[in-house]
Motif scaffolding. Structure first.
Motif, PDB file in Angstrom:
ATOM      1  N   PHE A 289      64.221   4.651  40.151  1.00  9.22           N
ATOM      2  CA  PHE A 289      63.911   3.930  39.006  1.00  9.22           C
ATOM      3  C   PHE A 289      62.690   4.137  38.501  1.00  9.22           C
ATOM      4  O   PHE A 289      62.291   4.711  37.601  1.00  9.22           O
TER       5      PHE A 289
ATOM      6  N   ALA B 111      61.963   6.288  34.958  1.00  9.36           N
ATOM      7  CA  ALA B 111      63.513   6.689  34.586  1.00  9.36           C
ATOM      8  C   ALA B 111      63.628   6.658  32.988  1.00  9.36           C
ATOM      9  O   ALA B 111      64.763   7.377  32.892  1.00  9.36           O
ATOM     10  N   VAL B 112      62.814   6.524  32.386  1.00  4.30           N
ATOM     11  CA  VAL B 112      63.043   6.742  30.841  1.00  4.30           C
ATOM     12  C   VAL B 112      62.236   8.030  30.576  1.00  4.30           C
ATOM     13  O   VAL B 112      63.177   8.945  29.899  1.00  4.30           O
ATOM     14  N   LYS B 113      61.064   8.534  31.278  1.00  5.73           N
ATOM     15  CA  LYS B 113      60.383   9.740  31.023  1.00  5.73           C
ATOM     16  C   LYS B 113      61.229  10.862  31.564  1.00  5.73           C
ATOM     17  O   LYS B 113      61.234  12.141  31.275  1.00  5.73           O
TER      18      LYS B 113
ATOM     19  N   THR C  46      59.035   3.207  34.117  1.00  5.75           N
ATOM     20  CA  THR C  46      58.907   4.250  32.944  1.00  5.75           C
ATOM     21  C   THR C  46      59.291   5.650  33.594  1.00  5.75           C
ATOM     22  O   THR C  46      59.779   6.307  32.635  1.00  5.75           O
TER      23      THR C  46
ATOM     24  N   GLU D 176      64.486  11.080  32.765  1.00  3.90           N
ATOM     25  CA  GLU D 176      66.049  10.622  33.169  1.00  3.90           C
ATOM     26  C   GLU D 176      66.859  11.421  34.175  1.00  3.90           C
ATOM     27  O   GLU D 176      67.438  11.111  34.980  1.00  3.90           O
ATOM     28  N   PRO D 177      66.849  12.759  33.920  1.00  5.05           N
ATOM     29  CA  PRO D 177      67.649  13.544  34.621  1.00  5.05           C
ATOM     30  C   PRO D 177      67.385  13.595  36.232  1.00  5.05           C
ATOM     31  O   PRO D 177      68.403  13.269  37.052  1.00  5.05           O
TER      32      PRO D 177
ATOM     33  N   SER E  99      65.849  11.000  37.521  1.00  3.34           N
ATOM     34  CA  SER E  99      66.040   9.674  37.888  1.00  3.34           C
ATOM     35  C   SER E  99      67.596   9.512  38.179  1.00  3.34           C
ATOM     36  O   SER E  99      67.898   8.847  39.363  1.00  3.34           O
ATOM     37  N   ILE E 100      68.362   9.910  37.547  1.00  7.77           N
ATOM     38  CA  ILE E 100      69.884   9.956  37.630  1.00  7.77           C
ATOM     39  C   ILE E 100      70.461  10.652  38.882  1.00  7.77           C
ATOM     40  O   ILE E 100      71.228   9.950  39.768  1.00  7.77           O
TER      41      ILE E 100
ATOM     42  N   TYR F 129      74.261   3.622  37.631  1.00  7.30           N
ATOM     43  CA  TYR F 129      74.810   4.679  38.076  1.00  7.30           C
ATOM     44  C   TYR F 129      76.331   4.428  38.510  1.00  7.30           C
ATOM     45  O   TYR F 129      77.150   5.166  38.373  1.00  7.30           O
TER      46      TYR F 129
ATOM     47  N   HIS G 110      69.211   0.047  38.482  1.00  9.43           N
ATOM     48  CA  HIS G 110      69.262   1.415  38.341  1.00  9.43           C
ATOM     49  C   HIS G 110      70.676   1.987  39.180  1.00  9.43           C
ATOM     50  O   HIS G 110      71.328   2.470  38.650  1.00  9.43           O
TER      51      HIS G 110
END
Length: 239
Positions: A173, A178-180, A176, A182-183, A185-186, A218, A214
Protein backbone atom coordinates in the motif's frame (compact mmCIF):
# COMPACT_ATOMS: atom_id res chain seq x y z
CA UNK A 1 -7.32 5.50 33.43
CA UNK A 2 -8.22 8.48 31.26
CA UNK A 3 -7.36 8.21 27.58
CA UNK A 4 -8.00 10.24 24.43
CA UNK A 5 -8.89 8.56 21.15
CA UNK A 6 -7.24 9.47 17.89
CA UNK A 7 -9.23 8.00 15.00
CA UNK A 8 -7.27 7.96 11.71
CA UNK A 9 -8.80 9.14 8.44
CA UNK A 10 -9.33 5.67 6.96
CA UNK A 11 -11.01 4.43 10.14
CA UNK A 12 -13.25 7.50 10.32
CA UNK A 13 -14.31 7.32 6.68
CA UNK A 14 -14.20 3.61 5.81
CA UNK A 15 -13.98 1.42 8.93
CA UNK A 16 -15.84 3.22 11.74
CA UNK A 17 -16.72 -0.12 13.35
CA UNK A 18 -13.01 -0.65 14.07
CA UNK A 19 -12.93 2.56 16.10
CA UNK A 20 -16.07 1.52 17.97
CA UNK A 21 -14.61 -1.90 18.71
CA UNK A 22 -11.45 -0.32 20.10
CA UNK A 23 -13.63 1.72 22.46
CA UNK A 24 -15.51 -1.45 23.41
CA UNK A 25 -12.28 -3.19 24.43
CA UNK A 26 -10.82 -0.19 26.26
CA UNK A 27 -14.00 0.40 28.25
CA UNK A 28 -14.16 -3.28 29.16
CA UNK A 29 -10.68 -2.87 30.61
CA UNK A 30 -11.82 0.08 32.75
CA UNK A 31 -10.54 3.01 30.70
CA UNK A 32 -12.28 6.39 30.73
CA UNK A 33 -12.40 7.07 26.99
CA UNK A 34 -12.89 10.53 25.47
CA UNK A 35 -13.14 11.60 21.85
CA UNK A 36 -12.50 15.14 20.65
CA UNK A 37 -14.84 15.61 17.69
CA UNK A 38 -12.72 18.52 16.40
CA UNK A 39 -9.83 16.21 15.52
CA UNK A 40 -8.83 15.71 11.89
CA UNK A 41 -5.64 14.22 10.37
CA UNK A 42 -2.17 13.75 11.86
CA UNK A 43 -0.58 15.29 8.75
CA UNK A 44 1.21 12.22 7.46
CA UNK A 45 -0.23 12.13 3.89
CA UNK A 46 0.82 15.72 3.17
CA UNK A 47 4.25 15.22 4.76
CA UNK A 48 4.98 12.06 2.78
CA UNK A 49 3.91 13.79 -0.43
CA UNK A 50 6.41 16.58 0.20
CA UNK A 51 3.98 19.27 1.36
CA UNK A 52 5.87 20.11 4.52
CA UNK A 53 4.23 23.46 5.29
CA UNK A 54 0.74 22.05 4.83
CA UNK A 55 1.66 19.06 6.99
CA UNK A 56 2.92 21.37 9.72
CA UNK A 57 -0.38 23.30 9.74
CA UNK A 58 -2.35 20.05 10.16
CA UNK A 59 0.08 18.82 12.82
CA UNK A 60 -0.28 22.11 14.75
CA UNK A 61 -4.03 21.51 14.91
CA UNK A 62 -3.35 17.96 16.10
CA UNK A 63 -1.20 19.32 18.96
CA UNK A 64 -3.99 21.63 20.07
CA UNK A 65 -6.62 18.90 19.80
CA UNK A 66 -4.53 16.59 22.02
CA UNK A 67 -2.84 19.02 24.40
CA UNK A 68 -4.47 17.39 27.42
CA UNK A 69 -1.60 15.50 29.17
CA UNK A 70 -3.17 12.04 29.08
CA UNK A 71 -2.61 8.95 26.96
CA UNK A 72 -3.61 9.11 23.28
CA UNK A 73 -4.58 5.75 21.79
CA UNK A 74 -5.00 5.04 18.09
CA UNK A 75 -5.86 1.93 16.04
CA UNK A 76 -2.95 2.70 13.71
CA UNK A 77 0.78 2.10 13.95
CA UNK A 78 1.23 4.35 10.92
CA UNK A 79 -0.29 7.49 12.47
CA UNK A 80 1.24 6.73 15.87
CA UNK A 81 4.66 6.23 14.33
CA UNK A 82 4.40 9.46 12.36
CA UNK A 83 3.56 11.57 15.41
CA UNK A 84 6.18 9.83 17.52
CA UNK A 85 9.04 9.99 15.03
CA UNK A 86 8.44 13.02 12.81
CA UNK A 87 6.70 15.66 14.88
CA UNK A 88 9.94 16.58 16.61
CA UNK A 89 11.50 17.29 13.20
CA UNK A 90 8.47 19.29 12.04
CA UNK A 91 8.48 21.47 15.17
CA UNK A 92 12.24 21.66 15.73
CA UNK A 93 13.30 25.01 17.26
CA UNK A 94 9.72 26.24 17.33
CA UNK A 95 7.45 27.45 20.12
CA UNK A 96 5.43 24.24 19.70
CA UNK A 97 8.32 21.88 20.39
CA UNK A 98 7.59 21.32 24.08
CA UNK A 99 3.92 20.55 23.41
CA UNK A 100 4.97 18.39 20.46
CA UNK A 101 7.16 16.23 22.71
CA UNK A 102 4.38 15.90 25.28
CA UNK A 103 1.83 14.83 22.68
CA UNK A 104 4.09 12.45 20.76
CA UNK A 105 5.29 10.92 24.03
CA UNK A 106 1.72 10.25 25.12
CA UNK A 107 0.66 8.55 21.88
CA UNK A 108 0.33 4.77 21.65
CA UNK A 109 -0.91 2.30 19.09
CA UNK A 110 -3.88 0.29 20.41
CA UNK A 111 -2.17 -3.09 20.95
CA UNK A 112 0.93 -1.38 22.30
CA UNK A 113 -1.22 0.41 24.86
CA UNK A 114 -2.85 -2.85 25.93
CA UNK A 115 0.37 -4.80 26.36
CA UNK A 116 2.85 -2.12 27.41
CA UNK A 117 0.75 0.29 29.50
CA UNK A 118 -2.22 -1.75 30.75
CA UNK A 119 -0.12 -4.95 30.85
CA UNK A 120 -3.03 -6.91 29.37
CA UNK A 121 -2.58 -9.91 27.06
CA UNK A 122 -6.03 -11.53 27.29
CA UNK A 123 -9.25 -9.55 26.82
CA UNK A 124 -11.55 -12.58 26.77
CA UNK A 125 -12.25 -12.56 23.02
CA UNK A 126 -13.45 -15.53 20.97
CA UNK A 127 -13.02 -16.04 17.22
CA UNK A 128 -13.04 -19.50 15.68
CA UNK A 129 -10.72 -20.32 12.80
CA UNK A 130 -7.16 -20.11 11.55
CA UNK A 131 -5.47 -16.74 11.20
CA UNK A 132 -2.15 -15.27 10.22
CA UNK A 133 -0.68 -11.93 11.25
CA UNK A 134 0.66 -9.24 8.91
CA UNK A 135 3.27 -6.90 10.39
CA UNK A 136 2.17 -3.48 9.14
CA UNK A 137 5.15 -1.27 8.30
CA UNK A 138 4.09 1.60 10.57
CA UNK A 139 3.63 -0.63 13.60
CA UNK A 140 6.75 -2.73 13.02
CA UNK A 141 9.23 -0.19 11.72
CA UNK A 142 8.06 3.07 13.27
CA UNK A 143 6.75 1.78 16.62
CA UNK A 144 8.83 -1.43 17.01
CA UNK A 145 5.68 -3.46 17.63
CA UNK A 146 6.23 -7.16 17.01
CA UNK A 147 5.31 -9.55 19.81
CA UNK A 148 2.45 -7.65 21.49
CA UNK A 149 -0.22 -8.29 18.85
CA UNK A 150 0.79 -11.94 18.63
CA UNK A 151 0.46 -12.36 22.41
CA UNK A 152 -3.03 -10.84 22.30
CA UNK A 153 -4.06 -13.06 19.40
CA UNK A 154 -2.64 -16.19 21.01
CA UNK A 155 -5.10 -15.66 23.87
CA UNK A 156 -8.19 -15.37 21.66
CA UNK A 157 -10.35 -18.42 22.29
CA UNK A 158 -10.83 -20.63 19.22
CA UNK A 159 -8.21 -18.81 17.13
CA UNK A 160 -5.26 -20.74 15.73
CA UNK A 161 -2.46 -18.34 14.83
CA UNK A 162 -0.10 -19.50 12.07
CA UNK A 163 2.94 -17.51 10.94
CA UNK A 164 3.16 -16.88 7.21
CA UNK A 165 6.33 -16.47 5.21
CA UNK A 166 7.64 -12.92 4.99
CA UNK A 167 5.18 -11.59 7.55
CA UNK A 168 7.33 -8.44 7.86
CA UNK A 169 7.28 -7.67 4.13
CA UNK A 170 5.20 -4.66 3.04
CA UNK A 171 1.74 -5.40 1.62
CA UNK A 172 2.29 -2.81 -1.12
CA UNK A 173 0.00 0.00 0.00
CA UNK A 174 2.38 2.70 1.19
CA UNK A 175 -0.10 5.55 0.73
CA UNK A 176 0.54 7.34 -2.57
CA UNK A 177 2.92 4.52 -3.54
CA UNK A 178 -0.14 2.42 -4.45
CA UNK A 179 -1.28 5.20 -6.81
CA UNK A 180 2.06 6.12 -8.36
CA UNK A 181 3.37 2.57 -8.72
CA UNK A 182 0.17 0.58 -9.13
CA UNK A 183 1.61 -2.55 -10.85
CA UNK A 184 4.32 -2.95 -8.21
CA UNK A 185 1.80 -2.31 -5.45
CA UNK A 186 -0.58 -4.98 -6.80
CA UNK A 187 2.30 -7.44 -7.16
CA UNK A 188 3.26 -6.92 -3.53
CA UNK A 189 -0.35 -7.49 -2.43
CA UNK A 190 -0.47 -10.66 -4.53
CA UNK A 191 2.67 -12.01 -2.84
CA UNK A 192 1.42 -11.13 0.64
CA UNK A 193 -2.00 -12.70 0.14
CA UNK A 194 -0.46 -15.84 -1.40
CA UNK A 195 1.75 -16.30 1.65
CA UNK A 196 -1.31 -15.94 3.85
CA UNK A 197 -3.32 -18.41 1.79
CA UNK A 198 -0.47 -20.93 1.97
CA UNK A 199 -0.97 -21.15 5.74
CA UNK A 200 -4.60 -22.26 5.32
CA UNK A 201 -5.75 -19.20 7.27
CA UNK A 202 -9.26 -17.80 7.07
CA UNK A 203 -8.18 -14.37 8.35
CA UNK A 204 -5.28 -11.96 7.79
CA UNK A 205 -5.09 -9.84 10.94
CA UNK A 206 -3.16 -6.59 11.23
CA UNK A 207 -2.98 -3.31 13.18
CA UNK A 208 -3.62 -0.91 10.29
CA UNK A 209 -6.74 -0.51 8.16
CA UNK A 210 -4.68 0.87 5.26
CA UNK A 211 -3.04 -2.55 4.87
CA UNK A 212 -6.44 -4.22 5.30
CA UNK A 213 -7.99 -2.07 2.60
CA UNK A 214 -5.21 -2.78 0.13
CA UNK A 215 -5.11 -6.54 0.68
CA UNK A 216 -8.89 -6.86 0.79
CA UNK A 217 -9.13 -5.05 -2.54
CA UNK A 218 -6.83 -7.64 -4.10
CA UNK A 219 -8.73 -10.48 -2.37
CA UNK A 220 -12.12 -9.24 -3.59
CA UNK A 221 -10.88 -8.65 -7.14
CA UNK A 222 -9.71 -12.25 -7.34
CA UNK A 223 -12.50 -13.91 -5.29
CA UNK A 224 -10.05 -15.48 -2.86
CA UNK A 225 -11.17 -17.44 0.23
CA UNK A 226 -9.62 -15.25 2.91
CA UNK A 227 -10.61 -12.10 4.82
CA UNK A 228 -8.71 -9.23 6.41
CA UNK A 229 -9.49 -8.08 9.96
CA UNK A 230 -8.21 -5.31 12.20
CA UNK A 231 -6.99 -6.62 15.53
CA UNK A 232 -9.45 -4.37 17.39
CA UNK A 233 -12.30 -6.16 15.62
CA UNK A 234 -10.82 -9.52 16.61
CA UNK A 235 -10.39 -8.53 20.27
CA UNK A 236 -13.99 -7.27 20.42
CA UNK A 237 -15.38 -10.58 19.12
CA UNK A 238 -17.29 -13.14 21.11
CA UNK A 239 -18.34 -11.14 24.17
Amino acid sequence: MKIQLFIPCFVDQLYPETGMNMVKVLEKLGCDVSYNTAQTCCGQPAYNAGYKNEAKAVAQKFLQDFKDPSYIVSPSGSCTGFARNYYDKIFENSSDQQLCRQVSGNMFEFTEFLTEILKIENVGATLNGKATYHDACGALRECKIKEGPRKLLSNVNGLELIEMKESETCCGFGGTFAVKFEPISIGMAQSKVKNALDTGAKYIITTDVSCMMHMQGYIDSNNLPIQTMHIADVLASGW
